[in-house]
Design a protein around this motif. Structure first.
Motif, PDB file in Angstrom:
ATOM      1  N   TYR A 129      -2.025  11.504   1.433  1.00 45.07           N
ATOM      2  CA  TYR A 129      -0.805  11.675   0.659  1.00 45.07           C
ATOM      3  C   TYR A 129      -1.169  11.308  -0.769  1.00 45.07           C
ATOM      4  O   TYR A 129      -1.396  10.137  -1.081  1.00 45.07           O
ATOM      5  N   PRO A 130      -1.284  12.288  -1.679  1.00 46.54           N
ATOM      6  CA  PRO A 130      -1.800  12.014  -3.027  1.00 46.54           C
ATOM      7  C   PRO A 130      -0.895  11.097  -3.833  1.00 46.54           C
ATOM      8  O   PRO A 130       0.342  11.195  -3.782  1.00 46.54           O
ATOM      9  N   GLY A 131      -1.523  10.232  -4.599  1.00 52.71           N
ATOM     10  CA  GLY A 131      -0.776   9.318  -5.444  1.00 52.71           C
ATOM     11  C   GLY A 131       0.073  10.042  -6.476  1.00 52.71           C
ATOM     12  O   GLY A 131       1.167   9.579  -6.819  1.00 52.71           O
ATOM     13  N   GLU A 163       0.034   0.435 -16.096  1.00 50.16           N
ATOM     14  CA  GLU A 163       0.140  -0.037 -14.711  1.00 50.16           C
ATOM     15  C   GLU A 163       0.916   0.960 -13.863  1.00 50.16           C
ATOM     16  O   GLU A 163       0.490   1.341 -12.763  1.00 50.16           O
ATOM     17  N   TYR A 164       2.054   1.392 -14.361  1.00 50.63           N
ATOM     18  CA  TYR A 164       2.968   2.231 -13.586  1.00 50.63           C
ATOM     19  C   TYR A 164       2.367   3.597 -13.259  1.00 50.63           C
ATOM     20  O   TYR A 164       2.607   4.145 -12.173  1.00 50.63           O
ATOM     21  N   LEU A 165       1.597   4.149 -14.175  1.00 47.83           N
ATOM     22  CA  LEU A 165       1.052   5.496 -13.982  1.00 47.83           C
ATOM     23  C   LEU A 165      -0.298   5.499 -13.261  1.00 47.83           C
ATOM     24  O   LEU A 165      -0.847   6.560 -12.992  1.00 47.83           O
ATOM     25  N   ALA A 166      -0.833   4.328 -12.954  1.00 49.02           N
ATOM     26  CA  ALA A 166      -2.074   4.244 -12.173  1.00 49.02           C
ATOM     27  C   ALA A 166      -1.700   4.241 -10.692  1.00 49.02           C
ATOM     28  O   ALA A 166      -1.053   3.313 -10.211  1.00 49.02           O
ATOM     29  N   VAL A 167      -2.063   5.294  -9.991  1.00 47.03           N
ATOM     30  CA  VAL A 167      -1.652   5.435  -8.594  1.00 47.03           C
ATOM     31  C   VAL A 167      -2.858   5.725  -7.702  1.00 47.03           C
ATOM     32  O   VAL A 167      -3.898   6.199  -8.155  1.00 47.03           O
ATOM     33  N   MET A 181       0.880  -1.162   0.000  1.00 52.75           N
ATOM     34  CA  MET A 181       0.000   0.000   0.000  1.00 52.75           C
ATOM     35  C   MET A 181       0.923   1.220   0.000  1.00 52.75           C
ATOM     36  O   MET A 181       1.110   1.891   1.009  1.00 52.75           O
ATOM     37  N   SER A 182       1.505   1.470  -1.163  1.00 52.65           N
ATOM     38  CA  SER A 182       2.527   2.508  -1.244  1.00 52.65           C
ATOM     39  C   SER A 182       2.413   3.341  -2.512  1.00 52.65           C
ATOM     40  O   SER A 182       3.393   3.915  -2.975  1.00 52.65           O
ATOM     41  N   GLY A 183       1.231   3.393  -3.074  1.00 54.28           N
ATOM     42  CA  GLY A 183       1.017   4.243  -4.243  1.00 54.28           C
ATOM     43  C   GLY A 183       0.433   3.512  -5.428  1.00 54.28           C
ATOM     44  O   GLY A 183      -0.460   4.028  -6.093  1.00 54.28           O
ATOM     45  N   HIS A 184       0.924   2.300  -5.715  1.00 57.89           N
ATOM     46  CA  HIS A 184       0.393   1.541  -6.837  1.00 57.89           C
ATOM     47  C   HIS A 184      -0.657   0.544  -6.371  1.00 57.89           C
ATOM     48  O   HIS A 184      -0.718   0.182  -5.193  1.00 57.89           O
TER      49      HIS A 184
END
Length: 421
Positions: free
Chosen positions: A256-258, A301-305, A118-121
């Motif tokens: 804390y915004p993604g 995948e990488y840019l989905a936060v 649970m760290s952004g992605h």
């Protein structure tokens, strides 16, 4: 204010993205004679690149429809078997009839719970991890919720809640379970198992595996570790916490915004990302569809936060990265001290990457020091050569070298742990 400005900018770009999409479709239409010219391909490529870098990426789908067992396809369906406001527990249910047909018999497979970071992605970052275990395992995974989507009426969520959630899931799945914590959830997962061990909880798992986890970030500190220690707590709370604006379901929640987390990830390897997008543009112009598809798959995948709740993020910063409470023996869960030395019969495997620039060598291995009462027969450590953080749990070397080692450990050491009880 920053979050509102971000949302306003995103909405302001909406008509431009629509125009870019229209241009791309027009230039790629088989009815357009200009489409196959250099000018047409260039316009379509520029339009797609513009749209891709200005879009908000939605939560990805798992897209796991089947696995292959003995050369035969076996269908997969997603089943939510436990849910709370901040997380759902997914089971990748394999078609029972197809499974029996592929094997010629009905057998019970190992149960594996992947605790996603649970760290952004989103948890879908572990898609490849899940796929590697599906042919011979009953796979479960935590699907954490985006704080932006959780109404304030559903309450707060901090590191203690995270630990409690993990314990509830392990209790649900039973003692023949193998738990795998990938990166961030290492400390709270170890804490949950330690509490279960101290309580002599019959549902404590058979084995626990920690992969690239910040158990003790004082060892081989990386750039993110140093940032967390160099900046005072007030810097994080004053600069990185913002209010979710309406009309999001979690409006007025402090998070804390993604997008800030993503900016940090991107800046660590900015030149590489810029080159990747330039290559994507040239691939589109040249008609290299396979390479362009690989770029889309990775960056979708990488840019989905996702956003993280204020209390969870700040408690993680202080407890894990600044005060090292678990490593120092000072971690509390509510009014209870967490004591990993209470773990005596849960097999332990630690996995690290030789080139990991997020969790340095030794940070995950620290779990062995903390679990001081585990016999040597129930513990293993492995460092995978030539992989960074992502390669610890995904990619070719994970599939071919790490995953088989994990499965053998679960079956042998995990099985021995269960028998020893």
């Amino acid at each position: 204010m920053l979050y509102s400005v971000y949302e306003l900018n995103r909405m302001a770009m909406t008509p431009w993205r629509a125009a870019a999409n229209a241009t791309r479709k027009m230039m790629r239409s088989p009815m357009n004679p200009m489409g196959e010219t250099m000018a047409g391909r260039t316009m379509a490529a520029a339009a797609e690149l513009f749209e891709s870098v200005t879009r908000r990426y939605a939560k990805p789908e798992w897209m796991i429809e089947h696995t292959e067992i003995n050369g035969q396809p076996v269908g997969i369906s997603e089943e939510v078997i436990w849910t709370k406001p901040w997380c759902s527990l997914l089971h990748f249910q394999r078609d029972k009839d197809a499974l029996i047909a592929a094997r010629g018999t009905e057998t019970a497979d190992r149960k594996v719970l992947f605790v996603a970071p649970m760290s952004g992605h989103y948890a879908t970052l572990l898609r490849g991890t899940v796929e590697a275990f599906l042919p011979d395992s009953e796979v479960y995974i935590t699907d954490w919720q985006d704080a932006r989507m959780v109404p304030v009426t559903d309450g707060r969520f901090d590191l203690d809640d995270f630990t409690s959630y993990i314990r509830e899931m392990m209790t649900l799945l039973g003692p023949d379970l193998h738990v795998v914590a990938v990166c961030q959830p290492g400390p709270p997962t170890l804490a949950a198992i330690a509490l279960m061990a101290e309580d002599d909880d019959a549902n404590r798992p058979a084995s626990m595996t920690f992969m690239g986890s910040p158990i003790d970030t004082r060892l081989s500190p990386t750039v993110p570790n140093k940032l967390a220690e160099e900046k005072p707590f007030e810097w994080f709370s004053g600069n990185l916490i913002h209010t979710v604006p309406a009309p999001n379901p979690g409006a007025f929640r402090r998070v804390y915004p993604g997008f800030l987390q993503l900016a940090g990830f991107m800046n660590m390897n900015l030149e590489r990302h810029v080159d990747a997008h330039w290559n994507f543009y040239t691939q589109l112009v040249e008609g290299d569809g396979d390479s362009a598809d690989k770029h889309r798959t990775f960056y979708d995948e990488y840019l989905a936060v996702m956003d993280l709740s204020e209390e969870f993020y700040l408690q993680t910063i202080t407890d894990v990265f600044q005060e090292h409470k678990l490593a120092r023996g000072e971690q509390m869960h509510g009014d209870r001290k967490v004591d990993p030395s209470a773990i005596k019969d849960v097999a332990l495997l630690t996995v690290e990457g030789e080139k990991d620039d997020i969790s340095g060598i030794g940070q995950t291995q620290a779990a062995h020091t903390l679990c001081s009462n585990l016999p040597e027969t129930l513990r293993q450590d492995y460092i995978q050569p030539d992989v960074g953080h992502y390669g610890v749990f995904n990619g070719r070397r994970f599939r071919e070298q790490i995953a088989p080692r994990m499965k053998t450990f679960m079956d042998e050491a995990g099985g021995a742990a269960l028998k020893a009880r």
